[in-house]
Design a protein around this motif. Structure first.
Motif, PDB file in Angstrom:
ATOM      1  N   TRP A   1       0.853  -1.197   0.000  1.00  0.00           N
ATOM      2  CA  TRP A   1       0.000   0.000   0.000  1.00  0.00           C
ATOM      3  C   TRP A   1       0.887   1.243   0.000  1.00  0.00           C
ATOM      4  CZ3 TRP A   1      -4.378  -1.402   4.066  1.00  0.00           C
ATOM      5  CH2 TRP A   1      -5.236  -2.365   3.495  1.00  0.00           C
TER       6      TRP A   1
ATOM      7  N   GLU B   1       0.548   3.393   3.498  1.00  0.00           N
ATOM      8  CA  GLU B   1      -0.672   3.306   4.304  1.00  0.00           C
ATOM      9  C   GLU B   1      -0.621   2.009   5.105  1.00  0.00           C
ATOM     10  OE1 GLU B   1      -4.129   4.672   2.398  1.00  0.00           O
ATOM     11  OE2 GLU B   1      -5.523   3.659   3.752  1.00  0.00           O
TER      12      GLU B   1
ATOM     13  N   VAL C   1      -3.862   0.570  -2.825  1.00  0.00           N
ATOM     14  CA  VAL C   1      -5.200   0.399  -3.411  1.00  0.00           C
ATOM     15  C   VAL C   1      -5.971   1.720  -3.448  1.00  0.00           C
ATOM     16  CG1 VAL C   1      -5.601  -2.039  -2.971  1.00  0.00           C
ATOM     17  CG2 VAL C   1      -6.033  -0.387  -1.144  1.00  0.00           C
ATOM     18  N   ASN C   2      -5.658   2.613  -2.524  1.00  0.00           N
ATOM     19  CA  ASN C   2      -6.186   3.982  -2.628  1.00  0.00           C
ATOM     20  C   ASN C   2      -5.224   4.680  -3.585  1.00  0.00           C
ATOM     21  OD1 ASN C   2      -8.232   3.505  -0.671  1.00  0.00           O
ATOM     22  ND2 ASN C   2      -6.661   3.691   0.913  1.00  0.00           N
TER      23      ASN C   2
ATOM     24  N   LYS D   1      -9.698  -1.012  -6.310  1.00  0.00           N
ATOM     25  CA  LYS D   1     -10.602  -0.726  -5.187  1.00  0.00           C
ATOM     26  C   LYS D   1     -11.551   0.350  -5.698  1.00  0.00           C
ATOM     27  CE  LYS D   1     -10.598   1.297  -0.497  1.00  0.00           C
ATOM     28  NZ  LYS D   1      -9.771   1.702   0.650  1.00  0.00           N
TER      29      LYS D   1
ATOM     30  N   GLU E   1     -14.965   3.306   0.507  1.00  0.00           N
ATOM     31  CA  GLU E   1     -14.272   4.277   1.362  1.00  0.00           C
ATOM     32  C   GLU E   1     -13.870   5.530   0.591  1.00  0.00           C
ATOM     33  OE1 GLU E   1     -11.144   1.888   3.203  1.00  0.00           O
ATOM     34  OE2 GLU E   1     -12.563   1.354   4.786  1.00  0.00           O
TER      35      GLU E   1
ATOM     36  N   ARG F   1     -11.483  -5.787  -5.902  1.00  0.00           N
ATOM     37  CA  ARG F   1     -11.692  -6.003  -4.457  1.00  0.00           C
ATOM     38  C   ARG F   1     -13.167  -5.992  -4.064  1.00  0.00           C
ATOM     39  NH1 ARG F   1      -9.057  -2.543  -0.780  1.00  0.00           N
ATOM     40  NH2 ARG F   1      -8.261  -4.160   0.561  1.00  0.00           N
TER      41      ARG F   1
ATOM     42  N   PHE G   1     -14.130  -5.398  -1.111  1.00  0.00           N
ATOM     43  CA  PHE G   1     -14.230  -4.545   0.085  1.00  0.00           C
ATOM     44  C   PHE G   1     -15.042  -3.294  -0.264  1.00  0.00           C
ATOM     45  CE2 PHE G   1     -12.028  -1.538   3.124  1.00  0.00           C
ATOM     46  CZ  PHE G   1     -12.459  -2.138   4.282  1.00  0.00           C
TER      47      PHE G   1
ATOM     48  N   LYS H   1     -11.457 -10.072   1.494  1.00  0.00           N
ATOM     49  CA  LYS H   1     -10.798 -10.138   2.805  1.00  0.00           C
ATOM     50  C   LYS H   1     -11.319 -11.340   3.594  1.00  0.00           C
ATOM     51  CE  LYS H   1      -9.794  -5.234   3.321  1.00  0.00           C
ATOM     52  NZ  LYS H   1      -9.750  -4.031   4.167  1.00  0.00           N
TER      53      LYS H   1
ATOM     54  N   ASP I   1     -13.081  -6.236   8.552  1.00  0.00           N
ATOM     55  CA  ASP I   1     -11.801  -5.641   8.161  1.00  0.00           C
ATOM     56  C   ASP I   1     -10.644  -6.154   9.007  1.00  0.00           C
ATOM     57  OD1 ASP I   1     -10.051  -4.022   6.833  1.00  0.00           O
ATOM     58  OD2 ASP I   1     -10.713  -2.141   7.723  1.00  0.00           O
TER      59      ASP I   1
ATOM     60  N   GLU J   1      -7.833 -12.477   0.611  1.00  0.00           N
ATOM     61  CA  GLU J   1      -6.963 -11.351   0.985  1.00  0.00           C
ATOM     62  C   GLU J   1      -6.640 -11.429   2.473  1.00  0.00           C
ATOM     63  OE1 GLU J   1      -7.750  -7.348  -0.613  1.00  0.00           O
ATOM     64  OE2 GLU J   1      -7.266  -6.521   1.347  1.00  0.00           O
TER      65      GLU J   1
ATOM     66  N   GLU K   1      -2.129  -4.230  10.967  1.00  0.00           N
ATOM     67  CA  GLU K   1      -2.868  -2.978  11.112  1.00  0.00           C
ATOM     68  C   GLU K   1      -3.702  -2.891  12.400  1.00  0.00           C
ATOM     69  OE1 GLU K   1      -5.602  -2.238   7.899  1.00  0.00           O
ATOM     70  OE2 GLU K   1      -6.522  -0.564   8.957  1.00  0.00           O
ATOM     71  N   TYR K   2      -4.552  -3.878  12.613  1.00  0.00           N
ATOM     72  CA  TYR K   2      -5.420  -3.874  13.793  1.00  0.00           C
ATOM     73  C   TYR K   2      -4.841  -4.762  14.894  1.00  0.00           C
ATOM     74  CZ  TYR K   2      -9.239  -1.906  10.936  1.00  0.00           C
ATOM     75  OH  TYR K   2     -10.019  -1.124  10.130  1.00  0.00           O
TER      76      TYR K   2
ATOM     77  N   HIS L   1      -6.022   2.972  14.695  1.00  0.00           N
ATOM     78  CA  HIS L   1      -6.225   1.515  14.631  1.00  0.00           C
ATOM     79  C   HIS L   1      -5.248   0.758  15.531  1.00  0.00           C
ATOM     80  CE1 HIS L   1      -8.369   1.565  10.436  1.00  0.00           C
ATOM     81  NE2 HIS L   1      -8.820   2.489  11.262  1.00  0.00           N
TER      82      HIS L   1
HETATM   83  C1  GCU Z   1      -8.769  -0.691   5.951  1.00  0.00           C
HETATM   84  C2  GCU Z   1      -7.600   0.217   6.134  1.00  0.00           C
HETATM   85  C3  GCU Z   1      -7.476   1.229   5.052  1.00  0.00           C
HETATM   86  C4  GCU Z   1      -7.493   0.525   3.707  1.00  0.00           C
HETATM   87  C5  GCU Z   1      -8.713  -0.352   3.608  1.00  0.00           C
HETATM   88  C6  GCU Z   1      -8.712  -1.232   2.377  1.00  0.00           C
HETATM   89  O1  GCU Z   1      -9.952  -0.009   6.160  1.00  0.00           O
HETATM   90  O2  GCU Z   1      -7.700   0.848   7.360  1.00  0.00           O
HETATM   91  O3  GCU Z   1      -6.275   1.922   5.240  1.00  0.00           O
HETATM   92  O4  GCU Z   1      -7.465   1.443   2.686  1.00  0.00           O
HETATM   93  O5  GCU Z   1      -8.780  -1.223   4.685  1.00  0.00           O
HETATM   94  O6  GCU Z   1      -8.454  -2.412   2.543  1.00  0.00           O
HETATM   95  O7  GCU Z   1      -8.952  -0.772   1.300  1.00  0.00           O
END
Ligand code: GCU
Length: 836
Positions: free
Chosen positions: A166, A174, A216-217, A294, A298, A331, A333, A371, A376, A398, A404-405, A540
């Motif tokens: 990422w 990220e 992915v962002n 993605k 979000e 994705r 998600f 995922k 998440d 995935e 992260e968490y 997180h």
């Molecule tokens: C989580 C994560 C984000 C990420 C997102 C994703 O929410 O906190 O940073 O962009 O997952 O998987 O797209």
């Protein structure tokens, strides 16, 4: 050589910074008999320097030298040689050169055959990548001191064995905890790709075949001509290791980068813009693996802006890459903001709601990347039911290697046991065995494509991920992508031997700690399927259970003073349990058959509800938090027992993190227990929660230059209060008389180490300095920092074996720095064996 053997036998180990990961090729003693088993030459069936076979040859040569001090020459192939040699190449190359060989079993794409029987060791892949995997397998044996004669073939479970990074174009990552990007800086591709090559070696050794290099962002500027050139350079570095490069796309690029007035996936100008860009991408990277997308998630743009379906969006890219053999990882998600006052709304429902009706609508080169759980990457989730709802679509699992968490690498959490709860889950589609791993690898529904992707997020830190011990997760991920039935402990132990050597104590200790780590983390974070309970609105990282509710993110716990949990039943709740096939749906629909560890995922119950275990929900929370934090204390002492058996550099790095974890696990324990005690009003039957016999609160000390401060969230300070200096320039002093019996104690000081300053503290007993420290956690630990006094910045330092007399005066002096006002929460005087 003799000198090396001598050092090895003494157990002295050179300092290491972790850069080699599990490819250290550390020196091992080698008897005469051992020497006789080592090849004297390496015969390569392809000597092109950019070929994976050549890379295999170099690795073997280097490995033999570093492990056993043996010099093997790379030489021309001689089929009938009787001297000891290792032959590396593809089966086809071997047959062409040496004629047919009936002993070689049939191999699947990327599979290999390794035979160390006889003087001629053969490592033959169905592809060159397969040959390279075989070479790494052989080296893994050598590095573990295993010179036994073997002959076997192995094949991948699935063709997609990807990692996702990422990384942002500005060089940040990220959810990355190992430093800045190895690929990007300042909007461009970095000049020096040395770290990329080292990453390629690590990934190839665990049989990863593609890496998506950007977040992915996604930022569309990766597609500028200059950056595509840079992408070409990255691909050139990965290629000799059999690894292809893929990229994440931003759906709105035709508008934001291309200057069109639309990004509608069905608009002809948009279609031709993507086909044009794709042509350029493939000019620079002719073997590009594909796109990762993605969309409509979000805040990311997607086809829904134009009322098009997600499959319209995915197929747009699928058609663009199709002529080049590329694939699209799309994705799953995808979810919207929701309203908690509606009892039936549920983010967990989103993926199936969005994708189920599109089953069969995706082009053949689209893979839906899902995922492991419906929310998440939480500490425990049920398997995503989407795996049971896409029977005519290729899927990929995935996973998240970056924690992260799950402690962001400042906590030891070995993840495969968590992953296995999902991989091994039987979804019972049509009443037949349907293990999740058989679904995404394509076996269950007979799909050609499929596999796994893990979000890894290594950075330029020499530890790669931020912590040496976290590398076990990356290693095991690769193993599971190849063979999802590999055993968690077996993979771990291979990794330990490769990373820390063959000492049995080292092996047993790191095995024990790692295998205990996920259960411990679940114990001191979120239990019974309520999710991790970390702060989902900020970092997180640390505890903040209230952040789950009263917002639109849909990670709700619905906790009030009577009960807790999401009612996801069909009969009375969100209907989520009905997204599973009948047998599984029936199991989760009823409280009686829902396993305790997912109870609060599926049901809303009173705190006094009795689990199958016989405990009430609230008492389980209390007990699990005490047990989990107690286990985390032992990681530090277990690791301490390895002093001298591991080089100092890695030993000290890990020790510091485990010391930190032991303190932060207590912060978690107390925060979660206090939060639910406060909410439910139900006391802990063992009387631990909110009773801390060995603590002295800072706010109860005599303060000079310090003032009291109400911490938010309240549960992240003992007694809800801390102290801070009265100004950013004032040095504060807190003093108190000690009323504990004279004796030896570990002195723990709980303070806050926030971002934006490096305060200094000194602790004295009767004016004798016991210890001093600096609030420089942002430079030392890997997790995301916080600018507040909260569950992320809360931290404990321990001074061990302090002699204390009843009546002594304790004094702490705090010097603020920047915006950090030398905050203090409490001190604990801990007699041996007490965790408080
Ligand atoms: C989580 C994560 C984000 C990420 C997102 C994703 O929410 O906190 O940073 O962009 O997952 O998987 O797209």
């Amino acid at each position: 050589m003799r000198c090396l053997l001598f050092l090895a036998s003494l157990g002295l180990v050179a300092a290491e910074n972790g850069l080699d990961g599990w490819l250290r090729y550390a020196s091992l003693p080698c008897s005469h008999q051992c020497q006789s088993k080592l090849p004297a030459s390496i015969m390569l069936l392809n000597v092109t320097e950019t070929s994976p076979v050549y890379a295999a040859g170099s690795e073997i040569q280097d490995g033999l030298k570093r492990i056993y001090g043996a010099h093997a020459q790379i030489s021309q192939i001689q089929c009938k040689t009787s001297s000891s040699t290792v032959v590396v190449g593809t089966v086809e190359q071997y047959r062409k050169t040496c004629g047919s060989s009936s002993e070689i079993p049939e191999l699947e794409e990327d599979g290999f055959w390794l035979s160390t029987e006889g003087p001629k060791i053969r490592i033959l892949g169905s592809t060159e990548s397969g040959a390279l995997y075989g070479a790494f397998e052989y080296l893994s044996m050598l590095a573990q001191g295993n010179l036994s004669e073997v002959s076997y073939a192995t094949n991948p479970s699935a063709p997609i064995r990807w990692v996702n990074q990422w990384d942002n174009m500005d060089g940040t990552i990220e959810r990355g905890y190992g430093g800045p990007s190895i690929f990007f800086n300042n909007g461009a591709i970095v000049d020096d790709l040395t770290r990329v090559k080292q990453y390629a070696r690590l990934l190839a050794s665990i049989r990863i075949n593609a890496v998506v290099v950007n977040n992915v962002n996604a930022n569309a500027t990766l597609l500028t001509p200059e950056n595509l050139k840079g992408l070409g350079r990255i691909a050139d570095v990965f290629r000799p290791y059999g690894i292809k490069v893929g990229i994440s796309l931003n759906f709105a690029s035709p508008e934001t980068l291309g200057g069109l007035d639309t990004f509608d996936p069905l608009d002809p100008s948009v279609i031709s813009w993507w086909s044009n860009i794709t042509e350029q991408v493939y000019q620079h990277v002719p073997d590009m693996a594909g796109y990762l997308v993605k969309a409509d998630s979000e805040g990311q743009p997607g086809p829904q802006t134009y009322n098009r379906t997600l499959s319209d969006g995915a197929n747009l890219f699928a058609r663009a890459v199709h002529p080049y053999g590329g694939i699209v990882m799309f994705r799953a998600f995808v979810y919207n903001q929701l309203n908690e006052s509606n009892w039936t709304e549920d983010r967990a429902n989103a993926a199936v709601n969005f994708f189920k009706d599109l089953d069969g609508e995706f082009d053949d080169n689209v893979v839906v990347q899902i995922k492991y759980g419906p929310i998440d990457f939480q500490v425990r989730e049920p398997a995503s039911p989407l795996f049971a709802n896409l029977l005519n679509t290729s899927t990929a699992m995935e996973l998240e290697v970056t924690q992260e968490y799950l402690g962001q690498q400042s906590h030891l959490v070995y993840l495969p046991p968590l992953w296995k709860t999902v991989l091994d889950f039987d979804l019972r589609v049509d009443g037949k065995p349907s293990l999740v791993r058989d679904v995404y690898t394509g076996k269950r529904f007979k799909r050609k494509l499929g596999g796994s992707a893990a979000v890894v997020n290594v950075g330029t830190n020499t530890t790669w991920l931020g912590s040496h011990l976290s590398m076990s997760n990356l290693y095991a991920y690769g193993r599971l992508a190849w063979n999802p039935t590999d055993d968690s402990q077996t993979m771990l132990q291979d990794w330990i031997r490769l990373t820390f050597g063959l000492d049995r104590t080292v092996l047993n200790t790191i095995t024990k700690m790692s295998m205990e780590s996920w259960p411990a983390y679940e114990g001191y974070s979120g239990n019974l399927g309520i999710q991790t309970l970390t702060d989902i609105l900020y970092t997180h990282y640390g505890p903040n259970p209230a952040s789950q509710d009263n917002n639109g993110w849909g990670q709700w716990t619905r906790a009030d003073h009577i009960g807790i949990g999401m009612d996801r039943t069909v009969s009375n709740g969100t209907g989520f349990s009905g997204q599973y096939p009948d047998e599984v749906a029936a199991m989760y629909e009823s409280i009686d058959t829902t396993p305790d560890d997912l109870l609060l995922w599926f049901h809303h119950v009173n705190y006094t509800h009795r689990l199958h275990s016989g405990k009430t929900v609230i008492q389980h929370f209390y007990d699990a938090h005490y047990t989990g934090a107690a286990t985390a204390q032992t990681f530090f002492t277990q690791w301490e027992s390895l002093k001298g058996k591991i080089d100092d550099e890695r030993y000290n790095h890990v020790l510091r993190l485990l010391d930190y974890q032991s303190g932060h696990s207590i912060i978690w324990r107390d925060a979660i227990n206090n939060f639910y005690y406060n909410l439910s009003g139900i006391p802990d039957t063992a009387n631990r929660v909110n009773h801390h016999s060995w603590r002295i609160e800072a706010e109860n000390m005599k303060l000079d230059g310090y003032k009291t401060y109400t911490v938010s969230p309240f549960e992240t300070a003992s007694g809800s209060m801390a102290i801070v200096t009265t100004s950013n320039e004032t040095v504060g002093t807190a003093t108190t008389k000690i009323n504990f019996a004279s004796g030896t104690y570990d002195l723990a000081v709980n303070y806050y180490d926030a971002y934006g300053g490096q305060s200094q503290w000194q602790v004295y007993l009767n004016d004798n300095l016991v210890g001093e420290w600096v609030g420089n956690g942002e430079d030392v630990y890997s997790h995301t920092t916080s600018i507040y006094l909260d569950g992320h910045s809360a931290i404990r330092i321990k001074f061990r074996g302090v002699e204390v007399k009843n009546g002594d005066t304790l004094k702490i002096v705090g010097k603020p720095d920047g915006i950090e006002p030398a905050p203090l929460d409490y001190v604990s005087f801990l007699p041996e064996g007490i965790v408080d």
